[in-house]
Design a protein around this motif. Structure first.
Motif, short mmCIF file in Angstrom:
data_model
loop_
_atom_site.label_atom_id
_atom_site.label_comp_id
_atom_site.label_asym_id
_atom_site.label_seq_id
_atom_site.Cartn_x
_atom_site.Cartn_y
_atom_site.Cartn_z
N LEU A 39 35.45 64.85 39.47
CA LEU A 39 35.27 63.65 40.92
C LEU A 39 35.17 64.61 41.96
N PHE A 40 34.04 64.41 42.49
CA PHE A 40 33.88 64.95 44.05
C PHE A 40 34.48 64.29 45.20
N VAL A 41 35.11 65.27 46.03
CA VAL A 41 35.68 64.52 47.14
C VAL A 41 34.76 63.61 47.89
N PRO A 53 36.57 69.80 45.62
CA PRO A 53 35.72 70.12 46.88
C PRO A 53 34.57 70.95 46.44
N TRP A 54 33.70 70.23 45.69
CA TRP A 54 32.33 71.04 45.09
C TRP A 54 31.66 71.34 46.11
N TYR A 67 36.52 79.05 44.72
CA TYR A 67 36.57 78.06 43.68
C TYR A 67 37.47 78.09 42.63
N ASP A 68 37.88 79.52 42.25
CA ASP A 68 38.84 79.38 41.34
C ASP A 68 40.15 78.78 41.61
N ARG A 74 43.54 71.84 41.22
CA ARG A 74 43.16 70.51 40.63
C ARG A 74 43.73 70.29 39.41
N ILE A 75 43.74 71.38 38.50
CA ILE A 75 44.27 71.18 37.31
C ILE A 75 45.71 71.09 37.50
N LEU A 76 46.45 71.80 38.27
CA LEU A 76 48.01 71.82 38.29
C LEU A 76 48.27 70.59 39.08
#
Length: 117
Positions: A39-41, A53-54, A67-68, A74-76
């Protein structure tokens, strides 16, 4: 956690009643993580602040550390995720593909996920 299953193309699975859902399983949480990463912002009209936030933090040169951190956040932030036990990412510059692999502990058990973006 009840989460509708997706097929290999990312389409929802229908027509099998309760078998169309993950119910309190690590696989359901893994699918939720993949969905959140894709999902993009600004893409979801009900909450334009939600998303990965791609375009602002990820898709640029020399942004691996940035980006990491954004991907791990996002995962957490996914419901059901307790912790990330291992994480790796790699970029294939010739095909322009980012591969993210993570092992996560969920409230239902441990799972590993791998996704390409």
């Amino acid at each position: 956690m009840r989460y509708r299953k997706q097929d290999a193309n990312g389409d929802f699975i229908w027509g099998h009643q309760q078998n169309d859902f993950w119910l309190n399983t690590p696989d359901g949480v893994a699918q939720a993580v993949k969905t959140r990463l894709l999902l993009f912002v600004g893409e979801w009209f009900l909450d334009v602040t939600d998303g990965t936030p791609w375009t602002t933090q990820v898709l640029d040169k020399y942004t691996k550390d940035q980006y990491d951190a954004a991907i791990q956040d996002r995962i957490l932030g996914t419901p059901g995720v307790v912790q990330i036990t291992s994480y790796s990412s790699s970029v294939n510059t010739s095909t322009r593909v980012l591969t993210v692999t993570a092992s996560i502990n969920t409230q239902y058990g441990q799972t590993t996920l791998s996704t390409t973006i």
